[in-house]
Design a protein around this motif. Structure first.
Motif, mmCIF file in Angstrom:
data_model
loop_
_atom_site.group_PDB
_atom_site.id
_atom_site.type_symbol
_atom_site.label_atom_id
_atom_site.label_comp_id
_atom_site.label_asym_id
_atom_site.label_seq_id
_atom_site.Cartn_x
_atom_site.Cartn_y
_atom_site.Cartn_z
ATOM 1 N N ARG A 57 0.833 -1.211 0.000
ATOM 2 C CA ARG A 57 0.000 0.000 0.000
ATOM 3 C C ARG A 57 0.864 1.256 0.000
ATOM 4 N NH1 ARG A 57 -4.434 -2.262 4.380
ATOM 5 N NH2 ARG A 57 -5.478 -3.675 2.918
ATOM 6 N N THR A 99 -11.979 -4.775 0.960
ATOM 7 C CA THR A 99 -11.990 -3.519 0.215
ATOM 8 C C THR A 99 -12.311 -2.390 1.192
ATOM 9 O OG1 THR A 99 -14.359 -3.652 -0.262
ATOM 10 C CG2 THR A 99 -12.855 -4.708 -1.862
ATOM 11 N N VAL A 100 -12.117 -1.168 0.761
ATOM 12 C CA VAL A 100 -12.444 -0.024 1.609
ATOM 13 C C VAL A 100 -13.928 -0.048 2.003
ATOM 14 C CG1 VAL A 100 -12.559 2.501 1.714
ATOM 15 C CG2 VAL A 100 -10.536 1.384 0.743
ATOM 16 N N HIS A 125 -16.826 3.703 -9.056
ATOM 17 C CA HIS A 125 -16.052 3.259 -7.896
ATOM 18 C C HIS A 125 -14.568 3.231 -8.244
ATOM 19 C CE1 HIS A 125 -14.770 1.027 -4.374
ATOM 20 N NE2 HIS A 125 -14.148 0.199 -5.188
ATOM 21 N N ARG A 126 -14.233 2.662 -9.376
ATOM 22 C CA ARG A 126 -12.828 2.574 -9.795
ATOM 23 C C ARG A 126 -12.228 3.965 -10.001
ATOM 24 N NH1 ARG A 126 -8.319 0.622 -8.986
ATOM 25 N NH2 ARG A 126 -6.947 0.394 -10.735
ATOM 26 N N ARG A 128 -13.151 6.732 -8.529
ATOM 27 C CA ARG A 128 -12.951 7.326 -7.197
ATOM 28 C C ARG A 128 -11.666 6.800 -6.562
ATOM 29 N NH1 ARG A 128 -17.146 10.089 -4.725
ATOM 30 N NH2 ARG A 128 -19.188 9.742 -5.654
ATOM 31 N N ARG A 129 -11.446 5.495 -6.658
ATOM 32 C CA ARG A 129 -10.244 4.899 -6.078
ATOM 33 C C ARG A 129 -8.993 5.452 -6.753
ATOM 34 N NH1 ARG A 129 -9.747 4.188 -1.809
ATOM 35 N NH2 ARG A 129 -7.988 2.829 -2.072
ATOM 36 N N VAL A 132 -8.381 8.951 -5.389
ATOM 37 C CA VAL A 132 -7.780 8.910 -4.043
ATOM 38 C C VAL A 132 -6.311 8.549 -4.137
ATOM 39 C CG1 VAL A 132 -7.792 7.661 -1.847
ATOM 40 C CG2 VAL A 132 -9.950 8.436 -2.843
ATOM 41 N N THR A 133 -6.013 7.574 -4.963
ATOM 42 C CA THR A 133 -4.616 7.148 -5.132
ATOM 43 C C THR A 133 -3.768 8.308 -5.650
ATOM 44 O OG1 THR A 133 -5.266 4.859 -5.531
ATOM 45 C CG2 THR A 133 -3.077 5.525 -6.303
#
Length: 139
Positions: A57, A99-100, A125-126, A128-129, A132-133
Motif C-alpha cells: 500500500r 476492500t475499503v 467506484h474505480r 474514485r479509487r 484517491v490514489t
C-alpha cells in the motif's frame, strides 16, 4: 487533538469519525481516555494488515513504486503493527483481504450504525479509487 474533538463532540449531534493513527499508549490515553472521562462515547478501531500488505500500500503512493520516500513509515512499521495488535488498541479490523467499502461496513456494523447504500457503479467506484490514489501519491 483532545480539545478539537471535545469541542466537536459537544456541538455535533450524532457520530463523529476521526481518522487518525494512534500507536503510542500515552497519546491514546491523552486523547481517547480524556474524551471518555469528559463523558463522550468513544469507539476506537485499529485497522490492521500484514507487513507485506502495508508495504504494498505504501508503494502504491509512489509513482516509482520505491519505498525511498516512505523510509520513516517503513522504519516505524513493525513497532506500530505490534502495538496496534495489543488489546488496548480497541477493536481490531484485519484489512488484508477487505476492500475499503467492506472495512467501512464492518466498522459501521460493529458501531451499530447504518450506512447509506453505495450508488456508485463499478466504473465510478474505480474512478474514485484512482482519484484517491492520485491525491496520495508522493513524488
Amino acid at each position: 487533538m483532545f480539545e478539537v474533538l471535545d469541542l466537536v463532540l459537544g456541538k455535533q449531534q450524532g457520530v463523529v469519525i476521526a481518522p487518525m493513527t494512534l500507536t503510542e499508549p500515552a497519546y491514546y490515553d491523552e486523547i481517547l481516555g480524556r474524551l471518555r472521562e469528559a463523558g463522550h462515547e468513544v469507539r476506537h478501531f485499529a485497522l490492521l494488515a500484514d507487513r507485506e500488505t502495508v508495504l504494498a500500500r505504501l508503494r502504491e503512493r509512489s509513482l516509482s513504486r520505491s519505498l525511498k520516500r516512505e523510509a520513516f513509515a517503513v522504519a516505524k512499521l513493525d513497532g506500530c503493527l505490534e502495538r496496534l495488535r495489543t488489546p488496548e488498541f480497541a477493536e481490531h479490523v484485519e484489512t488484508d483481504r477487505l476492500t475499503v467499502p467492506q472495512v467501512a461496513d464492518r466498522i459501521a456494523a460493529s458501531a451499530g450504525l447504518s450506512l447509506a447504500a453505495n450508488a456508485d457503479g463499478p466504473l465510478r467506484h474505480r474512478l474514485r479509487r484512482i482519484g484517491v490514489t492520485i491525491r496520495h501519491i508522493r513524488l
